[in-house]
Design an enzyme around this catalytic site. Structure first.
Site, PDB file in Angstrom:
ATOM      1  N   PRO A 164       1.074  -1.035  -0.114  1.00 15.15           N
ATOM      2  CG  PRO A 164      -0.710  -1.294   1.602  1.00 15.15           C
ATOM      3  CD  PRO A 164       0.212  -1.888   1.009  1.00 15.15           C
TER       4      PRO A 164
ATOM      5  CG  LEU B 132     -13.895   2.930 -35.092  1.00 13.62           C
ATOM      6  CD1 LEU B 132     -13.690   1.853 -34.958  1.00 13.62           C
ATOM      7  CD2 LEU B 132     -14.234   3.776 -36.787  1.00 13.62           C
TER       8      LEU B 132
ATOM      9  CD  GLU C 192       6.867  -6.478 -14.586  1.00 10.33           C
ATOM     10  OE1 GLU C 192       5.750  -7.233 -13.818  1.00 10.33           O
ATOM     11  OE2 GLU C 192       7.559  -7.057 -15.064  1.00 10.33           O
ATOM     12  N   GLY C 193       6.005  -1.894 -12.829  1.00 10.31           N
ATOM     13  CA  GLY C 193       6.720  -0.344 -13.716  1.00 10.31           C
ATOM     14  C   GLY C 193       5.554   1.032 -14.925  1.00 10.31           C
TER      15      GLY C 193
END
Lengths: 364, 424
Positions: B149, B376, B401-402
């Site tokens: 955390p 679109l 992953e960063g």
């Protein structure tokens, strides 16, 4: 098998070109930019690297065992890192030589190609761009009309490199709406070299306007004879070369800015210690590497005989924007100094902006 | 030689993965997005034998290597060996699967990141003990628990602790981990395991951080929360609490000794896992990007809109420029990814290339998918199509992953030759 390593031969060539760029171009390019001239002796020295002849096969007196666009892209980047104007001057003969090699008739190849393999710099060029904002290589305003055994050329060209000294100019013109190439020799009547152009960048490079007023050439001077030439293939080749040049210019600015940011102190530490600066440099590095890989992929596809039109076009679009972003970043990192002509980054920004307008101005 | 040709074998396997993605992932993609926390069991059971085969092959290779080492043979010089293609194949598998559905791809059983950590630094005994499970029985998962955390990329600040109980020769883990991908499957719903980063000496900061393997069902490890997310909803992301959680001494990966305090030596080894995993995350991003671009071009084509390549700028429509920008960004990121991947296979250091491709891919896929919804328009803002889901799925690639920023920071430090003191 996927690999991103140049061959040993290519690495040797890169080394030689890099030394030339570093030792011969870097010490003088700023003066040349100010003076608007490139001395002949430097051009001759560059010519002696044999880069143009290296793309011409032995049967035409060159020394290409196997012509490689990848190799061309590699040396183009290194040269442009040294200086763009000198590079474009050195590569200008290729604008005539390579289309002849790729599309020319046997007679055209035999009569012209050996001239590009001689010891003396062979001044030759091509005339593609036209002086209109709506320029489109596939819809030229310059026309070629067959009249008996002659073609009659009419129209106006711009950005013709070395036009004043060129022995041979490959003029692109619309024949029945389709773009074809025409080999026009120096002194042909109706071929009028106009004023030297003044540009924002590449100021050392001599480029001219060109007028074709009922310029008559033999029917046999149509590039590729009856078969003609495939403009698409030539544009693809040119886009690869030009994008490789953009990578070289961007790298020059990035490297300078990186070194400067580590030297220059503010608030008691190098400015590179601030993320605002460091992140700009990191983004530049990623952008440059990505563009180089796109150029390599397109060049590799050409070497493999695969269609590379889309890859080259996207690479060029990406490179045009990348080189502007990176060279602008170079000026920004230097702050006020970046605006001063004592420092090189403003020159690279002026050259970098040019790429979006450079169409068909380099070939490898 | 500069070469962009894939080996035939990978081409074939890539084609096969693409078929699986089309046939087994796309049809359930929307459902699993709408019903978060449900698992694609049919797909999992379909993939499990494939995973088992691959894991068995890798384990056998590790055994052979260990046997050769034990017999005193010198390992072959890396340069002389033919470069491996394992990572290249994996990147293509992940790209193809993520084209199918990036969330479902993350549900594929097997070692994943946790397994990679053991493959990278584990002893042969550890490999046998922990990885054999992926070659037999029911589907199993492994997970990697790093983030807390308080901190994610600021790993030096990790609060979880591992205390050695010398009497029982056990590690005792305490702390809370969050954002554990597949943590539920790894820790509770299968006989898997979780690789946990914890500090054996908090005063040593980075040097004190080690990784530990905690097997599913170990008392003291508890999944406390399953997150509800913006995207990749088929994949579970959980919080895990460790409370006096005891594991055998041999479950520590690498040396448990704390090297000189305040150095990063041991820690750098741990960080190396990221050099291997980041290009694979980039490959996943590229699968979503390709799916999006293909959909955009097909949709435009159906409407009679052709993208004209080769025109001068002034003749291009804004739409064409947007689509070309998407394609160029895709190409740039994919080629950077392939470079980082091929360097891994060639066993060359790729820390900078790895972070470059991850930063670029995260940014590119975010831009591409967001642009697609814009281009679109109302059609694909609707949940009837997958584009809006791809945009939500894509965003994770610029985060896990960063984040893009952390990867940019790594690139910046590397090009400047700066450490964390010179560039914060």
């Amino acid at each position: 098998m996927i690999s991103f390593e140049p061959t040993e031969e290519q690495q040797m060539l890169i080394g030689a070109v890099r030394r030339f760029a570093d030792k011969e171009m870097r010490p003088v390019y700023r003066d040349f930019d100010e003076e608007g001239e490139i001395p002949q002796n430097l051009v001759q020295k560059g010519w002696e690297l044999g880069l143009t002849a290296a793309g011409i096969p032995e049967e035409y007196e060159g020394f290409a065992e196997e012509r490689s666009v990848v190799t061309g892209a590699l040396y183009a980047e290194e040269l442009a890192w040294g200086d763009l104007a000198i590079t474009m001057h050195l590569l200008a003969p290729g604008l005539a030589a390579y289309p002849i090699l790729l599309c020319g008739t046997t007679e055209q190849k035999e009569s012209y190609l050996p001239q590009f393999c001689e010891d003396e710099f062979k001044s030759a060029t091509a005339a593609l761009i036209e002086p209109t904002i709506r320029f489109d290589p596939a819809a030229l305003k310059t026309t070629a009309t067959l009249d008996g055994d002659e073609y009659v050329l009419n129209g106006n060209k711009a950005y013709v490199l070395l036009a004043e000294t060129a022995d041979l100019i490959l003029v692109y013109a619309a024949e029945d709406g389709a773009t074809q190439g025409f080999l026009v020799e120096r002194g042909t009547e109706g071929l009028e070299v106009g004023d030297r152009e003044k540009h924002m960048g590449i100021k050392a490079l001599a480029t001219y306007e060109l007028a074709l007023n009922d310029c008559r050439i033999p029917r046999a001077s149509r590039l590729g004879g009856e078969a003609g030439c495939d403009l698409g293939q030539l544009m693809t080749l040119s886009r690869i070369a030009t994008s490789a040049l953009a990578v070289g210019v961007a790298r020059a600015s990035y490297e300078y800015a990186l070194a400067y940011a580590k030297e220059r102190e503010a608030f008691g530490e190098p400015i590179a210690s601030r993320q605002a600066i460091a992140f700009m440099l990191a983004d530049m590095a990623v952008d440059i590497d990505a563009t180089r890989l796109m150029v390599w992929e397109a060049a590799w596809r050409m070497d493999q005989g695969k269609d590379a039109a889309k890859e080259a076009y996207l690479a060029k679009m990406f490179a045009d924007e990348m080189v502007l972003r990176v060279t602008d970043g170079g000026v920004q990192v230097l702050g006020g100094y970046g605006y001063i002509r004592e420092f090189p980054v403003e020159l690279w920004l002026r050259n970098g902006r040019g790429f979006a307008t450079f169409d068909g101005l380099a070939m490898v | 030689m500069i070469d962009f040709e894939l080996p035939d074998q990978i081409k074939q396997q890539y084609a096969m993965f693409r078929q699986v993605a089309q046939a087994s992932m796309r049809p359930i993609s929307r459902d699993l997005d709408e019903n978060e926390h449900e698992k694609p069991w049919d797909f999992i059971n379909q993939m499990w034998p494939v995973v088992q085969m691959q894991e068995a092959y890798e384990l056998k290779r590790a055994e052979r290597k260990a046997a050769a080492l034990a017999a005193g043979e010198k390992p072959a010089k890396p340069r002389k060996r033919r470069p491996s293609t394992v990572t290249l194949l994996m990147a293509h598998m992940i790209e193809a699967m993520s084209w199918g559905d990036a969330g479902i791809y993350l549900c594929i059983p097997g070692g994943q990141l946790g397994g990679e950590a053991i493959k990278a630094v584990g002893t042969i005994e550890q490999k046998r003990r922990f990885l054999k499970r992926f070659t037999e029985g029911e589907p199993k998962w492994a997970a990697m628990a790093i983030t807390e955390p308080c901190c994610g990329s600021d790993t030096a600040n990790i609060q979880a602790t591992a205390r050695l109980d010398e009497e029982t020769n056990e590690w005792v883990l305490n702390g809370e981990k969050i954002f554990v991908t597949s943590g539920l499957m790894a820790a509770q719903e299968s006989d898997g395991f979780v690789v946990v980063w914890a500090s054996v000496d908090r005063s040593a900061r980075r040097a004190g951080i080690k990784s530990f393997v905690v097997e599913a069902g170990t008392p003291g490890m508890k999944v406390t929360k399953t997150e509800e997310k913006l995207g990749i909803r088929a994949s579970d992301t959980v919080s895990i609490v460790f409370e006096e959680c005891r594991i055998p001494y041999d479950n520590v990966l690498g040396s448990p000794e704390v090297k000189k305090k305040d150095t990063t030596k041991g820690f750098k080894g741990v960080m190396k896992t990221f050099d291997a995993s980041r290009p694979l995350v980039a490959a996943s991003a590229m699968g979503i990007a390709r799916a999006t671009i293909e959909f955009v071009k097909e949709t435009l084509e159906k409407d009679g809109i052709e993208i004209r390549y080769g025109l001068p700028r002034h003749r291009l429509t804004g739409l064409e420029r947007d689509v070309m920008e998407m394609e160029a960004q895709y190409k740039a990121a994919w080629l950077l990814t392939l470079r980082a991947v091929s360097m891994l296979d060639e066993r060359r250091p790729n820390a900078i290339e790895s972070s470059m491709c991850k930063a670029k891919a995260g940014k590119a896929v975010t831009l591409i998918t967001q642009k697609a919804v814009e281009i679109l328009g109302p059609l694909v803002y609707s949940r009837k199509f997958l584009v809006e889901k791809w945009m939500r799925d894509a965003k994770i690639n610029d985060l896990f992953e960063g984040t893009g920023q952390i990867n940019t920071l790594i690139v910046a430090r590397r090009i400047l030759g700066y450490g964390r003191r010179e560039l914060k």
